[in-house]
Design an enzyme around this catalytic site. Sequence first.
Site, PDB file in Angstrom:
ATOM      1  N   SER A 107      11.306   4.555   0.983  1.00 35.86           N
ATOM      2  CA  SER A 107      10.372   5.340   0.174  1.00 35.86           C
ATOM      3  C   SER A 107      10.326   6.806   0.550  1.00 35.86           C
ATOM      4  O   SER A 107       9.810   7.618  -0.212  1.00 35.86           O
ATOM      5  CB  SER A 107       8.960   4.746   0.265  1.00 35.86           C
ATOM      6  OG  SER A 107       8.533   4.683   1.608  1.00 35.86           O
ATOM      7  N   HIS A 132       3.184   8.276   3.848  1.00 37.31           N
ATOM      8  CA  HIS A 132       4.187   9.276   3.510  1.00 37.31           C
ATOM      9  C   HIS A 132       3.712  10.714   3.706  1.00 37.31           C
ATOM     10  O   HIS A 132       2.558  11.035   3.438  1.00 37.31           O
ATOM     11  CB  HIS A 132       4.620   9.094   2.052  1.00 37.31           C
ATOM     12  CG  HIS A 132       5.049   7.698   1.735  1.00 37.31           C
ATOM     13  ND1 HIS A 132       4.209   6.788   1.150  1.00 37.31           N
ATOM     14  CD2 HIS A 132       6.233   7.063   1.951  1.00 37.31           C
ATOM     15  CE1 HIS A 132       4.835   5.634   1.007  1.00 37.31           C
ATOM     16  NE2 HIS A 132       6.067   5.771   1.487  1.00 37.31           N
ATOM     17  N   ASP A 164      -0.358  10.037   1.644  1.00 37.89           N
ATOM     18  CA  ASP A 164      -1.069   8.763   1.583  1.00 37.89           C
ATOM     19  C   ASP A 164      -1.025   8.137   2.975  1.00 37.89           C
ATOM     20  O   ASP A 164      -0.796   8.832   3.957  1.00 37.89           O
ATOM     21  CB  ASP A 164      -0.506   7.852   0.488  1.00 37.89           C
ATOM     22  CG  ASP A 164       0.975   7.520   0.686  1.00 37.89           C
ATOM     23  OD1 ASP A 164       1.485   7.673   1.813  1.00 37.89           O
ATOM     24  OD2 ASP A 164       1.635   7.092  -0.286  1.00 37.89           O
TER      25      ASP A 164
END
Length: 355
Positions: A34, A325, A322
Site C-alpha cells: 500500500s 501510511h 492514517d
Amino acid sequence: MAIPLALAVFTTIITIISADADHQTPVTFIFGDSLTDVGNNNHLKYSLARSDFPFYGIDYIDQKPTGRFTNGRTIGDFVSEKLGIPSPPPYLSLNPTDDIILKGVNYASGGAGILNDTGLYFIQRMSFDDQIDYFENTTKVIKAKIGEEAANNLLNEAIYFIGMGTNDYINNFLQSFLPDAQQYTPDEFLAVLNLKLAEQLTRVYLLGARKMIYHGLGPLGCIPSQRAKSSTHQCLHQVNEWVIQFNSKVQKLINLLNMKLKNAQLTFVDTYQDVLDLVDSPSNYGFKVSNASCCNVDTAVGGLCLSNASVCKNRKEYVFWDAFHPSDAANAVLAERFFSKMFANHKGLITNHKG
C-alpha cells in the site's frame, strides 16, 4: 494494506534503463504494497484493502481518490518525478499487451506481503508471488515485442527496487488470532520470511533482474496503529526490535545472493534511522505531529481514513495520514532520503537523475 512509514517502502521498483540514439530514459516498474499501490486494488472486486474513497487523494490531482493510500503522492510518485518520468500506471488497469509496458508498470498491491497468507482477511490482494507472476507475463510480452536478445538486455540493465515485509508483521504476525502468530516464535517467523524472500529474489533474478535494491523496513512500532496498543501511546519497542532483526537478516541474505548468483548486484538500503528521526524529531522537517494521524481514524476497525472521518486542517503538519501510511508531505521527505542513499550507492546506474 498497511505499509506505513515502514517503508517496506518501496516496494519493488524496477527501473529499466532503455536507450535511444541520444540519451537514456529511466523506466520504472513498481512492486510493493500500500505504500506504492496506485490503484491495482481498485480492480480487485472483493478486496477490503482499498482507498478509492474520500479523503484519500484530497491533495492529489483533481483532489480525487486514485487508489493511493495517502492524501496525495506515494514515495514511488516522488521518485519517478526525481527521475524525470511519469509515475507508471497500475498493471490491472492495462491491456497486458499494451506498448506502455515498455515504459513502466506498477504492480504494487495494498495488503501484499512476502508470505501468501499475509493479509488474508483483506480477501483479495496481490502477494509478492502474485506480482512476480504478473512481471513474468510482462517479460514474455516484452520478448514478443522486441525480441529475446533486446528484451534480455533491457531486463538485465533494469534497476529493481524491492520493498516487502511490513504487512507480514502488521497484518500477519502481530495479529494474535492468525495462525502464523500462534504457530511461530519471532525467530522462527523471521526464518520463514527469510527463506521465502530468498526464493522470490532468486526468481526475479532468473527472470532477468541483475541490479536489485531492497529497501529495509522502518520502525513499525511507531506507526499510529501500533502506538494505539500502548497505554501511554508510545512506540512499541519490541516491534521495532523485530524490525531491526528483519533488516539485519535481509542484509545478510542479500550479501549471500551476491556471492551465489552470477552478475547479481543486490543492495540493501537501510533508512530505519532516518524514519525514526522523522518520528522522534518532526519539527526538524517542518512537521508538528508524528504520534497521531491527520485523519481521525478508528484503529479498532482497520485504521483507514473512511468517508465519514474528519481530517486535520493543515495536512502538511502531520507525518502520518492514517493509522498506517505517511502523508504526502512525509512521503516527500522519505523519498528524498531514500533516493539520496540509493543514488549514492549507484551513481553510474541512473543516468537521468534530475536532483
